[in-house]
Motif scaffolding. Structure first.
Motif, PDB file in Angstrom:
ATOM      1  N   PRO A  36      12.594  22.204   5.319  1.00  0.00           N
ATOM      2  CA  PRO A  36      11.327  21.938   4.625  1.00  0.00           C
ATOM      3  C   PRO A  36      11.011  20.457   4.657  1.00  0.00           C
ATOM      4  N   LYS A  37       9.726  20.156   4.809  1.00  0.00           N
ATOM      5  CA  LYS A  37       9.296  18.769   4.867  1.00  0.00           C
ATOM      6  C   LYS A  37       9.311  18.160   3.473  1.00  0.00           C
ATOM      7  N   GLN A  38       9.535  16.872   3.425  1.00  0.00           N
ATOM      8  CA  GLN A  38       9.569  16.168   2.156  1.00  0.00           C
ATOM      9  C   GLN A  38       8.157  16.092   1.592  1.00  0.00           C
ATOM     10  N   LYS A  39       8.026  16.279   0.269  1.00  0.00           N
ATOM     11  CA  LYS A  39       6.716  16.234  -0.360  1.00  0.00           C
ATOM     12  C   LYS A  39       6.162  14.822  -0.293  1.00  0.00           C
ATOM     13  N   ARG A  40       4.854  14.767  -0.103  1.00  0.00           N
ATOM     14  CA  ARG A  40       4.208  13.469  -0.045  1.00  0.00           C
ATOM     15  C   ARG A  40       3.919  12.980  -1.454  1.00  0.00           C
ATOM     16  N   GLY A  41       3.828  11.693  -1.599  1.00  0.00           N
ATOM     17  CA  GLY A  41       3.548  11.094  -2.903  1.00  0.00           C
ATOM     18  C   GLY A  41       2.064  11.206  -3.248  1.00  0.00           C
ATOM     19  N   ARG A  42       1.676  10.545  -4.309  1.00  0.00           N
ATOM     20  CA  ARG A  42       0.279  10.566  -4.727  1.00  0.00           C
ATOM     21  C   ARG A  42      -0.589   9.909  -3.663  1.00  0.00           C
ATOM     22  N   ARG A  43      -1.770  10.454  -3.476  1.00  0.00           N
ATOM     23  CA  ARG A  43      -2.684   9.904  -2.477  1.00  0.00           C
ATOM     24  C   ARG A  43      -3.699   8.957  -3.092  1.00  0.00           C
ATOM     25  N   ARG A  44      -3.848   9.036  -4.404  1.00  0.00           N
ATOM     26  CA  ARG A  44      -4.756   8.118  -5.066  1.00  0.00           C
ATOM     27  C   ARG A  44      -4.128   7.698  -6.391  1.00  0.00           C
TER      28      ARG A  44
END
Length: 83
Positions: A36-44
């Motif tokens: 599974p891919k690592q979750k991305r952080g906040r975009r804003r």
């Protein structure tokens, strides 16, 4: 046709099973999955970061209030900033 477990499987012992799956390198199990891919952080940026203390104080004073009620109160006190 019955299969004798001692004699081998019905495909024979000449590598027919390997041929059926193909000569693949690495993981050959059909249940193998990609990691599974690592979750991305906040975009804003967080729009509530400046008023978190105020929201916490309101919640501590009136813990029965819902988050929606607190948001409506905050929007009434700071119109145009949180929509």
């Amino acid at each position: 046709m019955t299969v004798d477990p001692v004699a081998g499987d019905e495909l024979g012992e000449d590598g027919a099973v390997d041929a059926a799956w193909g000569a693949q390198e690495g993981e050959i199990r059909p249940t193998a999955r990609a990691k599974p891919k690592q979750k991305r952080g906040r975009r804003r940026p967080d729009p509530l970061v400046k008023v978190t203390g105020q929201l916490r104080a309101w919640f501590d004073e009136e813990p029965w209030r819902t988050s929606r009620e607190l948001l409506v109160r905050l929007q009434a006190e700071q119109p145009g900033q949180l929509s």
